[in-house]
Motif scaffolding. Structure first.
Motif, mmCIF file in Angstrom:
data_model
loop_
_atom_site.group_PDB
_atom_site.id
_atom_site.type_symbol
_atom_site.label_atom_id
_atom_site.label_comp_id
_atom_site.label_asym_id
_atom_site.label_seq_id
_atom_site.Cartn_x
_atom_site.Cartn_y
_atom_site.Cartn_z
ATOM 1 N N THR A 1 32.666 31.091 58.139
ATOM 2 C CA THR A 1 34.409 31.371 57.617
ATOM 3 C C THR A 1 34.296 29.830 56.322
ATOM 4 O O THR A 1 33.664 28.618 56.389
ATOM 5 C CB THR A 1 35.652 30.718 58.017
ATOM 6 O OG1 THR A 1 35.584 32.086 59.394
ATOM 7 C CG2 THR A 1 36.448 30.800 57.585
ATOM 8 N N PHE A 2 34.470 30.707 54.766
ATOM 9 C CA PHE A 2 34.402 29.921 53.784
ATOM 10 C C PHE A 2 36.154 29.904 53.375
ATOM 11 O O PHE A 2 37.016 30.489 53.243
ATOM 12 C CB PHE A 2 34.476 30.550 52.532
ATOM 13 C CG PHE A 2 32.553 30.869 53.031
ATOM 14 C CD1 PHE A 2 31.898 29.588 52.665
ATOM 15 C CD2 PHE A 2 31.623 31.924 53.322
ATOM 16 C CE1 PHE A 2 30.348 29.762 52.943
ATOM 17 C CE2 PHE A 2 30.812 31.740 53.415
ATOM 18 C CZ PHE A 2 29.643 30.805 53.408
ATOM 19 N N ALA A 3 36.721 28.701 52.918
ATOM 20 C CA ALA A 3 38.639 28.619 52.389
ATOM 21 C C ALA A 3 38.222 29.546 50.711
ATOM 22 O O ALA A 3 37.075 29.342 50.580
ATOM 23 C CB ALA A 3 38.924 26.821 51.810
ATOM 24 N N ASN A 4 39.405 30.130 51.018
ATOM 25 C CA ASN A 4 39.740 30.611 49.258
ATOM 26 C C ASN A 4 39.591 30.240 48.455
ATOM 27 O O ASN A 4 41.189 29.643 47.875
ATOM 28 C CB ASN A 4 40.785 32.276 49.717
ATOM 29 C CG ASN A 4 40.150 32.905 49.143
ATOM 30 O OD1 ASN A 4 39.685 32.853 47.854
ATOM 31 N ND2 ASN A 4 40.706 33.917 48.944
ATOM 32 N N GLN A 5 38.971 29.247 48.076
ATOM 33 C CA GLN A 5 39.294 27.941 47.108
ATOM 34 C C GLN A 5 38.012 28.177 46.114
ATOM 35 O O GLN A 5 37.105 28.769 46.474
ATOM 36 C CB GLN A 5 39.536 26.827 47.427
ATOM 37 C CG GLN A 5 40.290 26.521 48.638
ATOM 38 C CD GLN A 5 40.674 24.961 49.021
ATOM 39 O OE1 GLN A 5 39.648 24.490 48.437
ATOM 40 N NE2 GLN A 5 42.271 24.748 49.654
ATOM 41 N N ARG A 6 38.322 27.813 45.154
ATOM 42 C CA ARG A 6 37.004 27.858 43.541
ATOM 43 C C ARG A 6 36.084 26.508 44.629
ATOM 44 O O ARG A 6 35.407 25.401 45.180
ATOM 45 C CB ARG A 6 36.723 26.373 42.871
ATOM 46 C CG ARG A 6 36.422 26.683 41.083
ATOM 47 C CD ARG A 6 37.186 25.478 40.307
ATOM 48 N NE ARG A 6 36.043 25.497 39.545
ATOM 49 C CZ ARG A 6 36.029 24.864 37.934
ATOM 50 N NH1 ARG A 6 37.382 24.494 38.327
ATOM 51 N NH2 ARG A 6 35.156 24.822 37.308
ATOM 52 N N GLY A 7 34.840 27.429 44.608
ATOM 53 C CA GLY A 7 33.341 26.388 44.884
ATOM 54 C C GLY A 7 32.949 27.389 46.507
ATOM 55 O O GLY A 7 32.320 26.638 47.611
ATOM 56 N N CYS A 8 33.463 27.709 46.925
ATOM 57 C CA CYS A 8 33.916 28.267 48.320
ATOM 58 C C CYS A 8 33.901 27.307 49.487
ATOM 59 O O CYS A 8 32.762 26.995 50.030
ATOM 60 C CB CYS A 8 32.851 29.577 48.879
ATOM 61 S SG CYS A 8 33.746 30.400 47.477
#
Length: 120
Positions: free
Chosen positions: A108-115
């Motif tokens: 699971t990745f955060a939906n932000q720049r750079g994942c």
């Protein structure tokens, strides 16, 4: 005669220094080099004017502010997931599933720049 040679050498050195400074002043609006003959006064003046910007100009720092599906899948594959695919995506997370060591795996990745990675 010696004074004249010294003046010529000094003028040549200042001239070469001015030529060396031209690449730094390539974006300058104007470049003035002044050599006065009587008092041995030398000077260089560079006037710079910022270029006018279009009235709708905006900085391009808003690109890649979120983690898109392609970036998340590429990052998951670099982490060792095979056959990675996005199964869930919302405004906060991007969930990628695949196989690792021949077993199902989820990242699971955060939906932000750079994942940035949240869970493995």
């Amino acid at each position: 005669m010696l004074k004249m040679i010294k003046t010529a050498v000094l003028s040549a050195l200042i001239g070469l220094g001015g030529i060396a400074a031209l690449p730094a002043a390539a974006q300058a609006d104007a470049l003035y080099i002044n050599f006065s003959g009587g008092n041995a006064g030398y000077g260089i003046q560079v006037n710079h004017r910022a270029p006018a910007r279009h009235h709708n100009w905006r900085p391009h720092n808003n690109r890649h502010q979120t983690c898109n599906a392609r970036t998340a899948v590429n990052k998951a594959e670099r982490m060792g997931l095979r056959r990675a695919r996005v199964v869930d995506s919302n405004r906060r997370i991007v969930r990628v599933v695949g196989r690792k060591f021949n077993r199902p795996a989820t990242v699971t990745f955060a939906n932000q720049r750079g994942c940035p990675t949240l869970y493995r």
